[in-house]
Scaffold this active site. Structure first.
Site, PDB file in Angstrom:
ATOM      1  N   ASP A 241     -58.803 -21.937 -14.605  1.00 12.61           N
ATOM      2  CA  ASP A 241     -59.843 -21.448 -15.515  1.00 12.61           C
ATOM      3  C   ASP A 241     -60.875 -22.547 -15.746  1.00 12.61           C
ATOM      4  OD1 ASP A 241     -61.351 -20.508 -17.693  1.00 12.61           O
ATOM      5  OD2 ASP A 241     -59.630 -19.493 -18.570  1.00 12.61           O
ATOM      6  N   GLY A 267     -57.037 -18.210 -11.764  1.00 13.21           N
ATOM      7  CA  GLY A 267     -58.184 -18.484 -12.600  1.00 13.21           C
ATOM      8  C   GLY A 267     -58.131 -17.817 -13.961  1.00 13.21           C
ATOM      9  N   HIS A 268     -59.311 -17.574 -14.510  1.00  6.67           N
ATOM     10  CA  HIS A 268     -59.468 -17.064 -15.876  1.00  6.67           C
ATOM     11  C   HIS A 268     -58.845 -15.678 -16.036  1.00  6.67           C
ATOM     12  CE1 HIS A 268     -61.429 -16.698 -19.766  1.00  6.67           C
ATOM     13  NE2 HIS A 268     -62.047 -15.589 -19.399  1.00  6.67           N
ATOM     14  N   PHE A 269     -59.198 -14.746 -15.148  1.00  2.00           N
ATOM     15  CA  PHE A 269     -58.656 -13.394 -15.205  1.00  2.00           C
ATOM     16  C   PHE A 269     -57.334 -13.357 -14.432  1.00  2.00           C
ATOM     17  CE2 PHE A 269     -63.041 -12.462 -16.355  1.00  2.00           C
ATOM     18  CZ  PHE A 269     -62.912 -11.436 -17.275  1.00  2.00           C
ATOM     19  N   ALA A 270     -56.317 -13.950 -15.011  1.00  6.41           N
ATOM     20  CA  ALA A 270     -55.054 -14.172 -14.304  1.00  6.41           C
ATOM     21  C   ALA A 270     -54.384 -12.877 -13.860  1.00  6.41           C
ATOM     22  CB  ALA A 270     -54.101 -14.971 -15.186  1.00  6.41           C
TER      23      ALA A 270
END
Length: 291
Positions: A241, A267-270
């Site tokens: 992220d 990343g951020h949207f796991a």
């Protein structure tokens, strides 16, 4: 052949403070309930696959905030787009649906909205699933620190916010930090950008972005709530992220030493890349919740 269990997913609206709030719901209300609060610039659509995975065995409810997804989008002149206001609407949403005992899934914007809700109604919260939802200063990357410095009256603040409301940046929020971008469906970022590009939507996001500093001011209050109430907690974190870094995940253990922590190579949207890993962890966590 093994029995295939798939939920019926309902797509409904609730009337909250004069607004039509869209939500997705699956499962029986007698099962452990999970309230799914989405992030920026997303909507409840980000949880569609998780709802499919878990909705046959658990009660999952995922609303869209006002100004997001399919919910009403009143003009900023008529609705104060601040995080306090989003929490007011989600509080009213829970009351409208009779949700008064649930685990909270807090991701991105869902952390400041959900933790406001938890402070107001600690008796509602049976457990906490945190997925890249920050509540500690050390969890903010330099890029996030720069963005949270934007507030009304700061020269160039609005322009800086508008620069992140583009298709390129939205896509990068989904694919950035992932190990295999082919596992990230383009539907998520394409849908998010569709809503961002609707008339008036970017103005809404500017208003919220310029209020994000109010969340940092609440961090000590939320940390105190965690220390005091010690909710059972599952911390899931995509370590790629670019906004909310790994230190923010580990910081929860100071106040919740018994929390279960899982660092994921994404990343951020796991959920986009790591749903097969995350869904069983959430299911096991819900199995420990009261029915």
């Amino acid at each position: 052949m093994a029995e295939l269990r798939m939920p019926q997913v309902h797509h409904r609206f609730a009337e909250v403070n004069g607004l039509r709030i869209f939500y997705r719901e699956a499962g029986e209300p007698t099962a452990p309930t999970l309230l799914l609060l989405h992030g920026f610039p997303a909507s409840s659509h980000q949880y569609a696959r998780l709802i499919d995975a878990l909705g046959a065995d658990y009660h999952l409810v995922a609303p869209d905030y006002p100004g997001f997804g399919h919910s009403d989008c009143p003009d900023p002149a008529e609705f104060d787009y601040r995080f306090d206001s989003l929490a007011d609407v989600i509080e009213g949403f829970c009351k409208a649906l009779g949700l008064d005992r649930f685990a909270l899934y807090a991701f991105d914007f869902g952390a400041p909205v959900g933790l406001r809700l938890a402070v107001r109604h600690p008796e509602w919260i049976t457990g906490l699933v945190v997925q890249n939802g920050n509540a500690y200063l050390e969890g903010l990357s330099p890029a996030a620190q720069a963005m949270t410095a934007n507030r009304p009256g700061v020269p160039g603040a609005e322009r800086a916010v508008r620069q992140i409301l583009t298709a390129e940046v939205t896509r990068d929020q989904y694919e950035g930090g992932t190990g295999d971008p082919s596992l990230v469906s383009p539907d998520g970022w394409t849908m998010d950008q569709h809503f961002l590009d609707l008339p008036g939507r970017k103005e809404i996001q500017v208003e919220l972005a310029l209020d994000y500093h109010s969340n940092l001011a609440r961090y000590p209050e939320w940390q105190q709530w965690l220390r005091t109430h010690r909710p059972p907690a599952l911390i899931l974190w995509g370590v790629g992220d670019p906004f909310f870094v790994e230190a923010g995940a580990r910081a929860y253990l100071r106040d919740l030493p018994d929390a279960e922590l899982h660092l994921l190579d994404t990343g951020h949207f796991a959920l986009e890349e790591k749903l097969p890993e995350i869904a069983p962890l959430v299911a096991a966590f819900l199995d420990r919740q009261p029915r």
